[in-house]
Enzyme design. Structure first.
Site, PDB file in Angstrom:
ATOM      1  N   TYR A 123      37.949  28.118  54.154  1.00  0.00           N
ATOM      2  CA  TYR A 123      38.860  26.714  54.199  1.00  0.00           C
ATOM      3  C   TYR A 123      39.983  26.665  55.162  1.00  0.00           C
ATOM      4  O   TYR A 123      40.827  25.888  54.998  1.00  0.00           O
ATOM      5  CB  TYR A 123      39.597  26.803  52.802  1.00  0.00           C
ATOM      6  N   LYS A 170      32.360  40.424  50.027  1.00  0.00           N
ATOM      7  CA  LYS A 170      31.178  40.693  50.589  1.00  0.00           C
ATOM      8  C   LYS A 170      31.458  41.414  51.686  1.00  0.00           C
ATOM      9  O   LYS A 170      31.065  41.204  52.992  1.00  0.00           O
ATOM     10  CB  LYS A 170      30.371  39.363  50.898  1.00  0.00           C
ATOM     11  N   ASP A 203      27.505  38.541  45.137  1.00  0.00           N
ATOM     12  CA  ASP A 203      25.955  38.131  44.619  1.00  0.00           C
ATOM     13  C   ASP A 203      25.923  38.992  43.360  1.00  0.00           C
ATOM     14  O   ASP A 203      25.311  38.219  42.312  1.00  0.00           O
ATOM     15  CB  ASP A 203      25.120  38.660  45.523  1.00  0.00           C
ATOM     16  N   ASP A 227      35.878  29.237  44.422  1.00  0.00           N
ATOM     17  CA  ASP A 227      35.605  27.912  44.342  1.00  0.00           C
ATOM     18  C   ASP A 227      34.106  27.794  43.445  1.00  0.00           C
ATOM     19  O   ASP A 227      33.915  27.275  42.389  1.00  0.00           O
ATOM     20  CB  ASP A 227      35.588  27.226  45.557  1.00  0.00           C
ATOM     21  N   ASP A 231      33.141  27.434  39.022  1.00  0.00           N
ATOM     22  CA  ASP A 231      32.365  26.338  38.641  1.00  0.00           C
ATOM     23  C   ASP A 231      31.078  27.032  37.530  1.00  0.00           C
ATOM     24  O   ASP A 231      30.909  26.850  36.529  1.00  0.00           O
ATOM     25  CB  ASP A 231      31.633  25.485  39.570  1.00  0.00           C
TER      26      ASP A 231
END
Ligand code: NAD
Ligand code: IPM
Ligand code: MN
Length: 332
Positions: A123, A170, A203, A227, A231
């Site tokens: 971002y 990651k 993952d 983010d 959700d």
């Protein structure tokens, strides 16, 4: 004390005024509430999604209650005002609690807190497209300072909970950026012998979040992963209509539902106000109005438990009806 509300666009325009009416009687009389403009509507009216007057009002506020904004992907140079506010107000961490709720379909024993780095990562806003439009890059910026800061926030919070923090990254592929994030979090965690720190690749974390969400306590991660995973996790406990968040920094806090402006249901009066109400409760706690925060949270959850809920949760109530039921529970 000063609170700034930013209703924004879409369902934000329906939710924030309704929440504010519930909030007002819970606040001391000297608390000032002022509305400020931001979002796509503001862009159409003032030529910018974040007018200077809004920035200035936010800088002087103790807390900001933010609804939702629409961010069109195809206007050159347009940057989401919520991202600008997170960066310019130094709101270093985005706290996203995900807890089982007394509603049908919710998964039991889920009680986690996602702590998302809030100012950098993918971002960064540093992007480039080649002249022929065939190559584009977005810079993923990770700093030791921001990583250590968000780690400290997560570990401090883990201490007040079940003492378990999972770092998500990651670093096997993003060796430079997530390599640094991972080192920084581990370095800070060495000072927290009372918190168990473990780690998952993002993952695998997504899989585990779907299969065994009850095994998580605090999660700490970089901006985009936080983010997406927030959700995903919200889906276990009622979805975006109930997910609230706190953007915290040194002093100012910005409180918002996790959801967006929901153009598919905007204007129909059926948006679920739970996320915005729970965000308002997080704001009250930040303002040290602990009793009011507890009352608002209890009234909101009891209303859901009574079966008064909007269509996203399988109910038939409107935004206004849910808010009236919450207000009735709060009135003496
Ligand atoms: P969204 O969160 O607006 O909606 C996703 C789905 O969830 C939709 O089907 C919507 O109807 C449903 N939903 C969301 N909130 C709900 C609520 N309170 N009650 C009932 N149903 C609800 O995400 P989107 O559709 O991907 O994005 C729409 C716009 O919102 C985009 O312009 C996006 O950039 C913006 N956005 C803004 C924020 C923010 O302001 N913080 C967050 C996410 C998306
Ligand atoms: C969120 C939203 C924002 C984000 C968007 C609107 C910029 O999705 O608060 O989760 O990606 O952080
Ligand atoms: Mn999001």
């Amino acid at each position: 004390m000063k609170i700034v509300t930013i209703s924004g666009d879409g369902i934000g325009l329906e939710l924030i005024p309704a929440v504010q009416a519930i909030l007002r009687p819970l606040l001391p009389h000297d608390v000032q509430i002022t509305e400020a403009a931001a979002g796509f509507g503001a862009y159409e009216r003032h030529g910018t999604p974040l007018p200077d007057a809004t920035r200035a009002a936010c800088r002087e506020a103790d807390a900001i209650l933010f609804g939702a904004v629409t961010t069109p992907p195809d206007i050159a140079g347009y940057r989401s005002p919520i991202l600008q506010l997170r960066q310019t107000l130094h709101l270093a961490a985005n706290l996203r609690p995900v807890r089982s709720l007394p509603i049908p379909g919710t998964r039991p024993n889920v009680d986690m807190l996602i702590v998302r780095e809030n100012t950098e990562g993918l971002y960064s806003g540093i992007e480039e497209t080649s002249a022929d439009g065939e190559r584009a890059t977005t810079l993923r910026v990770i700093t030791g300072e921001a990583s250590r800061r968000v780690a400290r926030t997560a570990l401090d919070l883990a201490r007040t909970r079940r003492g378990h923090c999972t770092m998500i990254h990651k670093a096997n592929v993003l060796r430079a950026t997530d390599g640094l994030f991972r080192r920084a979090v581990r370095e800070v965690a060495a000072e927290y012998s009372d918190v168990l720190l473990d780690e998952l690749l993002v993952d695998t974390a997504a899989l585990r979040l779907v299969q065994a969400p009850e095994t998580f306590d605090v999660l700490v991660t970089t901006n985009l992963f936080g983010d997406i995973l927030s959700d995903l996790a919200a889906a276990h406990v009622g979805g975006l209509g109930v997910a609230a968040s706190a953007n915290v920094g040194e002093h100012i806090g910005l409180f918002e539902p996790v959801h967006g402006s929901a153009p598919d249901i905007a204007g129909r009066g059926i948006a679920n106000p739970t996320a915005a109400l729970l965000a308002a409760a997080l704001m009250l706690r930040h303002l040290a109005l602990i009793d009011a925060a507890g009352r608002l949270e209890t009234a909101t959850i009891a209303t859901l438990a009574s079966g008064i809920c909007t269509p996203d949760l399988g109910g038939i109530a409107t935004t206004r009806e849910v808010c009236a039921a919450v207000a009735a529970r709060l009135s003496p």
